[in-house]
Write an enzyme that holds these catalytic residues in place. Sequence first.
Site, PDB file in Angstrom:
ATOM      1  N   GLU A 167     -11.532  -7.079  14.291  1.00 32.53           N
ATOM      2  CA  GLU A 167     -10.356  -6.302  14.680  1.00 32.53           C
ATOM      3  C   GLU A 167     -11.301  -4.981  15.286  1.00 32.53           C
ATOM      4  O   GLU A 167     -12.046  -4.844  14.596  1.00 32.53           O
ATOM      5  CB  GLU A 167      -9.429  -6.224  13.652  1.00 32.53           C
ATOM      6  CG  GLU A 167      -9.730  -5.700  12.429  1.00 32.53           C
ATOM      7  CD  GLU A 167      -8.714  -5.599  11.613  1.00 32.53           C
ATOM      8  OE1 GLU A 167      -7.684  -6.107  11.721  1.00 32.53           O
ATOM      9  OE2 GLU A 167      -8.764  -5.123  10.351  1.00 32.53           O
ATOM     10  N   LYS A 177     -12.440  -9.781   6.676  1.00 31.19           N
ATOM     11  CA  LYS A 177     -13.467  -8.874   7.253  1.00 31.19           C
ATOM     12  C   LYS A 177     -14.176  -8.548   5.989  1.00 31.19           C
ATOM     13  O   LYS A 177     -13.899  -8.495   4.854  1.00 31.19           O
ATOM     14  CB  LYS A 177     -12.859  -7.630   7.916  1.00 31.19           C
ATOM     15  CG  LYS A 177     -11.795  -6.915   7.110  1.00 31.19           C
ATOM     16  CD  LYS A 177     -11.233  -5.784   7.877  1.00 31.19           C
ATOM     17  CE  LYS A 177     -10.110  -4.939   7.009  1.00 31.19           C
ATOM     18  NZ  LYS A 177      -8.989  -5.561   7.029  1.00 31.19           N
ATOM     19  N   ARG A 234     -15.267  -2.996   5.675  1.00 30.62           N
ATOM     20  CA  ARG A 234     -15.353  -2.578   7.102  1.00 30.62           C
ATOM     21  C   ARG A 234     -16.834  -1.934   7.026  1.00 30.62           C
ATOM     22  O   ARG A 234     -17.281  -1.576   6.102  1.00 30.62           O
ATOM     23  CB  ARG A 234     -14.173  -1.715   7.605  1.00 30.62           C
ATOM     24  CG  ARG A 234     -12.832  -2.332   7.282  1.00 30.62           C
ATOM     25  CD  ARG A 234     -11.839  -1.500   8.101  1.00 30.62           C
ATOM     26  NE  ARG A 234     -11.860  -0.237   7.945  1.00 30.62           N
ATOM     27  CZ  ARG A 234     -11.288   0.725   8.664  1.00 30.62           C
ATOM     28  NH1 ARG A 234     -10.693   0.219   9.762  1.00 30.62           N
ATOM     29  NH2 ARG A 234     -11.307   2.004   8.436  1.00 30.62           N
ATOM     30  N   SER A 288      -8.523   0.480   0.356  1.00 29.05           N
ATOM     31  CA  SER A 288      -9.678   0.505   1.271  1.00 29.05           C
ATOM     32  C   SER A 288     -10.005   1.741   1.678  1.00 29.05           C
ATOM     33  O   SER A 288     -10.417   2.647   0.889  1.00 29.05           O
ATOM     34  CB  SER A 288      -9.127  -0.381   2.456  1.00 29.05           C
ATOM     35  OG  SER A 288     -10.124  -0.639   3.429  1.00 29.05           O
ATOM     36  N   ASP A 322     -14.280  -0.026  -0.031  1.00 26.04           N
ATOM     37  CA  ASP A 322     -13.810  -1.169  -0.745  1.00 26.04           C
ATOM     38  C   ASP A 322     -14.689  -2.328   0.120  1.00 26.04           C
ATOM     39  O   ASP A 322     -14.887  -3.495  -0.230  1.00 26.04           O
ATOM     40  CB  ASP A 322     -12.531  -1.521  -0.609  1.00 26.04           C
ATOM     41  CG  ASP A 322     -12.049  -2.092   0.815  1.00 26.04           C
ATOM     42  OD1 ASP A 322     -12.255  -1.435   1.812  1.00 26.04           O
ATOM     43  OD2 ASP A 322     -11.189  -2.972   0.861  1.00 26.04           O
ATOM     44  N   ARG A 349       0.951  -1.088   0.136  1.00 21.42           N
ATOM     45  CA  ARG A 349      -0.066   0.000   0.094  1.00 21.42           C
ATOM     46  C   ARG A 349       0.964   1.470  -0.053  1.00 21.42           C
ATOM     47  O   ARG A 349       1.903   1.505   0.806  1.00 21.42           O
ATOM     48  CB  ARG A 349      -0.902  -0.046   1.086  1.00 21.42           C
ATOM     49  CG  ARG A 349      -2.083   0.746   1.045  1.00 21.42           C
ATOM     50  CD  ARG A 349      -3.148   0.598   2.016  1.00 21.42           C
ATOM     51  NE  ARG A 349      -4.022  -0.463   2.229  1.00 21.42           N
ATOM     52  CZ  ARG A 349      -4.990  -0.741   2.871  1.00 21.42           C
ATOM     53  NH1 ARG A 349      -5.301   0.204   3.967  1.00 21.42           N
ATOM     54  NH2 ARG A 349      -5.719  -1.800   2.809  1.00 21.42           N
ATOM     55  N   SER A 406     -10.687  -2.085  14.570  1.00 19.33           N
ATOM     56  CA  SER A 406     -11.014  -1.244  13.535  1.00 19.33           C
ATOM     57  C   SER A 406     -11.984  -1.425  12.645  1.00 19.33           C
ATOM     58  O   SER A 406     -11.724  -1.513  11.406  1.00 19.33           O
ATOM     59  CB  SER A 406      -9.606  -0.696  13.003  1.00 19.33           C
ATOM     60  OG  SER A 406      -8.892  -1.976  12.501  1.00 19.33           O
TER      61      SER A 406
END
Length: 622
Positions: free
Chosen positions: A434, A448, A337, A175, A334, A73, A436
């Site tokens: 997680e 996730k 989350r 993301s 994306d 990234r 976050s």
Amino acid sequence: MGECGAPGDVNSNVLIARSTGDAQLDKAVWQWLNWDKNQKTKEQIESLLQNGKHKELRDRLCCRLTFGTAGLRSAMGAGFCYINDLTVIQSTQGIYKYLERCFSDFKQRGFVVGYDTRGQVTSNCSSKKLAKLTAAVLLAKDVPVYFFSTYVPTPFVPYAVQQLKAVAGVMITASHNRKEDNGYKVYWENGAQITSPHDKEIIKCIEECVEPWNGSWNENLVDTSPLRQDPLKKICDCYMEDLRKICYHRELNVQTNLKFVHTSFHGVGHDYVQLAFKAFGFQPPIPVPEQKDPDPDFSTVKCPNPEEGESVLELSLRLAEKENAKVVVATDPDADRLAVAEQQENGCWKVFTGNELAALFGWWMFSCWKENCSQDADVKNVYMLATTVSSKILRAIALKEGFHFEETLPGFKWIGSRVKDLLDNGKEVLFAFEESIGFMCGTSVLDKDGVSAAVVIAEMATYLEGKNLTLAQKLIEIYETYGYHISKTSYFLCYDPPTIKRIFEKLRNFDAPQSYPKFCGIYNILHVRDITTGYDSSQPNEKSVLPVSKSSQMITFTFQNGCVATLRTSGTEPKIKYYAEMCALPEQSDRSMLEEELQKLIEALIENFLEPDKNGLIWRSA
């Protein structure tokens, strides 16, 4: 790629004249200008060269991208440490070389490629173009490629890898990062993100084949090659079908008058969340019109991260008030989350933290399992997981209900791999998370997934409404049953790596050499776990159960008062992060007292262990 771009000799008579006075930098400049076929990024390097910007050239050309907790990234732009056409081609060539070595049936099983909707005009760089180049490298080597014909949520790639029995897959996404960034996320045949040693071996393979091969630049291969297939319809249909496995109250969903607002944060989520709600029997959620379509500039939010809370959810909350919708679900760009907000009786909105949502999901997934499991089902065969810096609420639920709880290192790649191991050994995994706001409900996707989490929370809210409860009220019930878990996470900035190292080394040699602190101010420390060295005082052999991670600093303190605090460095930013949680017993129900105790402990932690004034640390801005 090694120092300055690539190893190997370059014939001196074809090098640019020693325009920088630095032979290594000249070699890297030559490589870039000869290998890069993207006119925009090529011009960026030419411009820096012409303007004598040698330091920036060295910064851009003399280091390589490395795999972090979410793959490769970086910012989009020219240079070997940026995301661009050339570095994506090089990365894919390295992956091809590694997969060819690992799988004799690579050319039968194929490879999955997906992408989001990011882009940068100044570099002529977009996720779709980078995905086409990824596919081109493999198609040119006669590897079948499952290339999605349009943008998809990140979870679709690991899901497709497993469904199609491919050897691996790549998702082009950054993301929830800022708009300037992009990324390259790699999934192994097990459907989980790659972990060590694969990441290190792939980097070695990339370094061995940095010059683009014939065919690697032919992005049109995705349109012309008979080896390219579009898995979109099959994967979308199968995913929605699998999603129904975790739908437990369809009849309530069909009848509910509860309204939901969904924002996809200018990303990929809109169409897929609509389909997921349909799969559960719901009316479609109300989309935020300004944010439902992809926009690489993320023009209505200061940052495209729903974790930032109410400030970035402004449009969704106002729409929800107008439409009389009580619950807002927000998927990041994306769609891996999920953030959730709920309107309270006083009209204010509660934006749940990742840890609070995990308490709700954990309670819900176990309750649904208990109601629907067979008579001979064994609760001891059931598992939930969380990363070690996340809330311990699942541990408390597990202790009381009898199932297993496990922790992993930070990053969902560790969760995905461990879940696959458990499944292969006949275990049943209900939920993992997680802090976050990353959630895995069920095991159809070993990563996730914001799409499934959004519709599960909608079903939960619908069920609770039938019991005259809100999500927030249920959360309090969960805490009163299993013990309050109150957490706080923040960070300090430190731009001096030796200072960071000194802070952590002092903790390892606190009162004496090789001696960790026994107190933090007035607070008694029961146990210390140091992931960097592999030490854990709570284990009989004093060795950490979690894998050692020497490349980063991470120490966890368990206090006598029930608090657990972790200090760790960020793998991608100049930060020292702290995670602190007060884990109370069910009979300790005075929340304000627990919050006060947690705050005092955090202050002691900062004052005694981080010493910001002495170490020149910069406090996180409010």
